[in-house]
Motif scaffolding. Structure first.
Motif, PDB file in Angstrom:
ATOM      1  N   LYS A 195      35.037 -74.304 103.969  1.00  0.00           N
ATOM      2  CA  LYS A 195      34.531 -73.609 102.779  1.00  0.00           C
ATOM      3  C   LYS A 195      33.906 -74.592 101.787  1.00  0.00           C
ATOM      4  O   LYS A 195      32.823 -74.337 101.242  1.00  0.00           O
ATOM      5  N   ALA A 196      34.574 -75.706 101.550  1.00  0.00           N
ATOM      6  CA  ALA A 196      34.059 -76.686 100.591  1.00  0.00           C
ATOM      7  C   ALA A 196      32.705 -77.222 101.036  1.00  0.00           C
ATOM      8  O   ALA A 196      31.779 -77.376 100.219  1.00  0.00           O
ATOM      9  N   TYR A 197      32.581 -77.509 102.329  1.00  0.00           N
ATOM     10  CA  TYR A 197      31.305 -78.015 102.844  1.00  0.00           C
ATOM     11  C   TYR A 197      30.206 -76.961 102.691  1.00  0.00           C
ATOM     12  O   TYR A 197      29.093 -77.258 102.248  1.00  0.00           O
ATOM     13  N   GLN A 198      30.514 -75.721 103.058  1.00  0.00           N
ATOM     14  CA  GLN A 198      29.506 -74.665 102.975  1.00  0.00           C
ATOM     15  C   GLN A 198      29.099 -74.403 101.534  1.00  0.00           C
ATOM     16  O   GLN A 198      27.917 -74.199 101.238  1.00  0.00           O
ATOM     17  N   GLN A 199      30.065 -74.417 100.635  1.00  0.00           N
ATOM     18  CA  GLN A 199      29.747 -74.170  99.233  1.00  0.00           C
ATOM     19  C   GLN A 199      28.792 -75.232  98.684  1.00  0.00           C
ATOM     20  O   GLN A 199      27.815 -74.911  98.008  1.00  0.00           O
ATOM     21  N   ASN A 200      29.050 -76.474  99.007  1.00  0.00           N
ATOM     22  CA  ASN A 200      28.238 -77.566  98.492  1.00  0.00           C
ATOM     23  C   ASN A 200      26.860 -77.632  99.145  1.00  0.00           C
ATOM     24  O   ASN A 200      25.857 -77.893  98.478  1.00  0.00           O
ATOM     25  N   THR A 201      26.827 -77.380 100.448  1.00  0.00           N
ATOM     26  CA  THR A 201      25.597 -77.604 101.208  1.00  0.00           C
ATOM     27  C   THR A 201      24.785 -76.335 101.432  1.00  0.00           C
ATOM     28  O   THR A 201      23.573 -76.325 101.239  1.00  0.00           O
ATOM     29  N   TYR A 202      25.457 -75.263 101.847  1.00  0.00           N
ATOM     30  CA  TYR A 202      24.726 -74.061 102.218  1.00  0.00           C
ATOM     31  C   TYR A 202      24.297 -73.242 101.004  1.00  0.00           C
ATOM     32  O   TYR A 202      23.249 -72.597 101.023  1.00  0.00           O
ATOM     33  N   TYR A 203      25.130 -73.254  99.947  1.00  0.00           N
ATOM     34  CA  TYR A 203      24.912 -72.332  98.837  1.00  0.00           C
ATOM     35  C   TYR A 203      24.760 -73.038  97.496  1.00  0.00           C
ATOM     36  O   TYR A 203      24.944 -72.427  96.447  1.00  0.00           O
ATOM     37  N   ALA A 204      24.426 -74.331  97.533  1.00  0.00           N
ATOM     38  CA  ALA A 204      24.087 -75.093  96.324  1.00  0.00           C
ATOM     39  C   ALA A 204      25.160 -74.980  95.246  1.00  0.00           C
ATOM     40  O   ALA A 204      24.863 -74.886  94.061  1.00  0.00           O
ATOM     41  N   TRP A 207      29.439 -69.602  94.972  1.00  0.00           N
ATOM     42  CA  TRP A 207      30.252 -68.928  95.998  1.00  0.00           C
ATOM     43  C   TRP A 207      30.351 -67.448  95.686  1.00  0.00           C
ATOM     44  O   TRP A 207      30.551 -67.053  94.538  1.00  0.00           O
ATOM     45  N   ARG A 208      30.164 -66.634  96.728  1.00  0.00           N
ATOM     46  CA  ARG A 208      30.366 -65.191  96.623  1.00  0.00           C
ATOM     47  C   ARG A 208      31.358 -64.762  97.702  1.00  0.00           C
ATOM     48  O   ARG A 208      31.431 -65.398  98.776  1.00  0.00           O
ATOM     49  N   PRO A 209      32.110 -63.695  97.474  1.00  0.00           N
ATOM     50  CA  PRO A 209      33.090 -63.256  98.464  1.00  0.00           C
ATOM     51  C   PRO A 209      32.511 -62.989  99.846  1.00  0.00           C
ATOM     52  O   PRO A 209      33.190 -63.201 100.857  1.00  0.00           O
ATOM     53  N   ASP A 210      31.258 -62.536  99.920  1.00  0.00           N
ATOM     54  CA  ASP A 210      30.684 -62.222 101.228  1.00  0.00           C
ATOM     55  C   ASP A 210      30.454 -63.463 102.082  1.00  0.00           C
ATOM     56  O   ASP A 210      30.289 -63.359 103.296  1.00  0.00           O
ATOM     57  N   TYR A 211      30.466 -64.649 101.470  1.00  0.00           N
ATOM     58  CA  TYR A 211      30.327 -65.872 102.262  1.00  0.00           C
ATOM     59  C   TYR A 211      31.571 -66.144 103.108  1.00  0.00           C
ATOM     60  O   TYR A 211      31.496 -66.883 104.092  1.00  0.00           O
ATOM     61  N   ASN A 212      32.715 -65.593 102.710  1.00  0.00           N
ATOM     62  CA  ASN A 212      33.961 -65.868 103.426  1.00  0.00           C
ATOM     63  C   ASN A 212      33.895 -65.445 104.889  1.00  0.00           C
ATOM     64  O   ASN A 212      34.561 -66.037 105.745  1.00  0.00           O
ATOM     65  N   LYS A 213      33.095 -64.431 105.169  1.00  0.00           N
ATOM     66  CA  LYS A 213      32.971 -63.967 106.558  1.00  0.00           C
ATOM     67  C   LYS A 213      32.516 -65.090 107.471  1.00  0.00           C
ATOM     68  O   LYS A 213      33.003 -65.232 108.609  1.00  0.00           O
ATOM     69  N   TRP A 214      31.590 -65.912 106.974  1.00  0.00           N
ATOM     70  CA  TRP A 214      31.029 -66.967 107.821  1.00  0.00           C
ATOM     71  C   TRP A 214      31.966 -68.177 107.894  1.00  0.00           C
ATOM     72  O   TRP A 214      31.979 -68.890 108.896  1.00  0.00           O
ATOM     73  N   VAL A 215      32.754 -68.393 106.861  1.00  0.00           N
ATOM     74  CA  VAL A 215      33.824 -69.397 106.944  1.00  0.00           C
ATOM     75  C   VAL A 215      34.823 -68.987 108.015  1.00  0.00           C
ATOM     76  O   VAL A 215      35.198 -69.776 108.895  1.00  0.00           O
ATOM     77  N   HIS A 312      18.486 -67.665 103.702  1.00  0.00           N
ATOM     78  CA  HIS A 312      18.487 -66.301 104.239  1.00  0.00           C
ATOM     79  C   HIS A 312      19.808 -65.580 103.976  1.00  0.00           C
ATOM     80  O   HIS A 312      19.859 -64.343 104.011  1.00  0.00           O
ATOM     81  N   ILE A 313      20.863 -66.343 103.704  1.00  0.00           N
ATOM     82  CA  ILE A 313      22.162 -65.755 103.366  1.00  0.00           C
ATOM     83  C   ILE A 313      22.354 -65.742 101.854  1.00  0.00           C
ATOM     84  O   ILE A 313      22.882 -64.779 101.288  1.00  0.00           O
ATOM     85  N   GLN A 314      21.906 -66.788 101.201  1.00  0.00           N
ATOM     86  CA  GLN A 314      22.128 -66.932  99.769  1.00  0.00           C
ATOM     87  C   GLN A 314      21.300 -65.932  98.946  1.00  0.00           C
ATOM     88  O   GLN A 314      21.817 -65.313  98.015  1.00  0.00           O
ATOM     89  N   GLU A 315      20.023 -65.776  99.299  1.00  0.00           N
ATOM     90  CA  GLU A 315      19.146 -64.841  98.592  1.00  0.00           C
ATOM     91  C   GLU A 315      18.304 -64.087  99.626  1.00  0.00           C
ATOM     92  O   GLU A 315      17.104 -64.326  99.766  1.00  0.00           O
ATOM     93  N   PRO A 316      18.936 -63.173 100.389  1.00  0.00           N
ATOM     94  CA  PRO A 316      18.237 -62.560 101.523  1.00  0.00           C
ATOM     95  C   PRO A 316      16.980 -61.787 101.160  1.00  0.00           C
ATOM     96  O   PRO A 316      15.991 -61.848 101.890  1.00  0.00           O
ATOM     97  N   GLU A 317      16.989 -61.056 100.048  1.00  0.00           N
ATOM     98  CA  GLU A 317      15.811 -60.254  99.717  1.00  0.00           C
ATOM     99  C   GLU A 317      14.600 -61.138  99.449  1.00  0.00           C
ATOM    100  O   GLU A 317      13.502 -60.904  99.975  1.00  0.00           O
ATOM    101  N   ARG A 318      14.802 -62.163  98.643  1.00  0.00           N
ATOM    102  CA  ARG A 318      13.696 -63.079  98.330  1.00  0.00           C
ATOM    103  C   ARG A 318      13.249 -63.820  99.593  1.00  0.00           C
ATOM    104  O   ARG A 318      12.040 -63.986  99.834  1.00  0.00           O
ATOM    105  N   PHE A 319      14.204 -64.266 100.383  1.00  0.00           N
ATOM    106  CA  PHE A 319      13.881 -64.973 101.625  1.00  0.00           C
ATOM    107  C   PHE A 319      13.073 -64.087 102.557  1.00  0.00           C
ATOM    108  O   PHE A 319      12.043 -64.506 103.099  1.00  0.00           O
TER     109      PHE A 319
END
Length: 330
Positions: A195-204, A207-215, A312-319
């Motif tokens: 989770k710590a790695y994903q928060q820092n790297t994937y999502y700048a 953190w949102r609860p929906d990210y937990n699925k991928w953790v 694509h996960i962080q801001e899917p609509e804009r992406f």
């Protein structure tokens, strides 16, 4: 003893995180958004199975997009992107590479991007896909570039989403380590660490609860006795990624290319093995994006200055708005 410890960790995790299904190394209990099919192939004299989703839209536009996942991701991670593409008429194929997620994890395998590209080509040939758009994220972007070089006359376009391999970490001073050392490191994997790695790297940093699925998807593969299988293949593929950068061959890519980059990404394999100025010089995606676009002959660059490794996960609509606009030009 090691197996006992991992089993105890899995049991504790199940108590602490009751919503986490202990899927195991083949993601047995993790649901994918569409039916998972299996492609039988022989690679390195081994009979293997490649899991994949192949979904046909209600109103086909005659084109196919092949989605290649990253090292810490699976075909399922593309679920929202798949739906957007299907709504626009694209047939969508999303495989799990050999060694990952729901696909075979052979006892011994010499991983190479060229081998994963050949496996993917074998799958696409078998299911009748011709001249696809190859789209890859993270390690999947690396693989997509290798595919574009290896099968340059057999794709109609290339889409790169924060690919890795855009710099040669060895040449920049990151030391090489053995697969054994990588394996020992993988055995220390924890959910909190993921989770710590994903928060820092994937999502700048956000953190949102929906990210937990991928953790939980990734963490679940490390559970129980089968966790050692996952750790071993993660080590083997980490060695592949580190030692096979694609940066030196960007000029060989001939396919029209759309590059989508979250500029707050700081991914650099092995950066934990260096410090100081060397570490600070790695993973500068605002710079790497421009360098990559300049090196690929026929490319268009779209950047997201406020997003990280997984736009694509962080801001899917804009992406997806930018993706669809870009696809119309390929």
């Amino acid at each position: 003893m090691r197996t006992l410890v991992r089993s105890l960790v899995a049991a504790v995790s199940a108590l602490v995180l009751p919503g986490l299904a202990l899927a195991g190394p083949m993601l047995e209990n993790f649901d994918y958004p569409w039916v998972v099919k299996r492609h039988a192939l022989v690679s390195q004299q081994k009979a293997l199975e490649m899991a994949y989703m192949d979904v046909t839209p209600e109103s086909p536009n005659g084109r196919t997009v092949v989605l290649l996942h990253g090292k810490n991701f699976c075909g399922a991670t593309w679920g929202e992107t798949m739906q957007v593409l299907l709504d626009e008429g694209y047939r969508v194929v999303a495989p799990d590479q050999i060694g990952f997620c729901k696909s075979s994890k052979p006892d011994s395998y010499q991983y190479g991007l060229h081998t994963l590209a050949a496996n993917t080509h074998d799958l696409l040939t078998a299911i009748g896909v011709e001249d696809p758009i190859i789209m890859g994220h993270s390690m999947g972007g690396m693989l997509a570039m290798r595919y574009a070089v290896q099968y340059e006359d057999e794709l109609s376009g290339l889409v790169l989403v924060n690919p890795i391999g855009l710099e040669d970490w060895r040449a920049k001073g990151v030391p090489v380590v053995t697969v054994d050392a990588l394996y020992e490191s993988q055995l220390q994997t924890t959910r909190d660490g993921i989770k710590a790695y994903q928060q820092n790297t994937y999502y700048a940093g956000e953190w949102r609860p929906d990210y937990n699925k991928w953790v939980d998807m990734l963490w679940s593969m490390y559970q129980g006795e089968g966790g050692e299988i996952t750790a071993w293949h993660q080590a083997l593929t980490a060695d592949m990624v580190f030692n096979q950068p694609v940066v030196h061959e960007l000029g060989r890519i001939k396919a029209p290319t759309l590059i989508l980059i979250g500029e707050l990404d700081n991914t650099a394999i092995g950066k934990g093995r260096v410090s100081g100025e060397v570490r600070e010089s790695l993973g500068k995606y605002d710079i790497l994006a421009e360098e990559t676009a300049s090196a690929i002959i026929d490319s268009k660059l779209v950047t997201f200055p406020d997003l990280g490794h997984s736009p694509h996960i962080q801001e899917p609509e804009r992406f997806h708005d930018e993706l669809l606009k870009g696809l119309s030009g390929l």
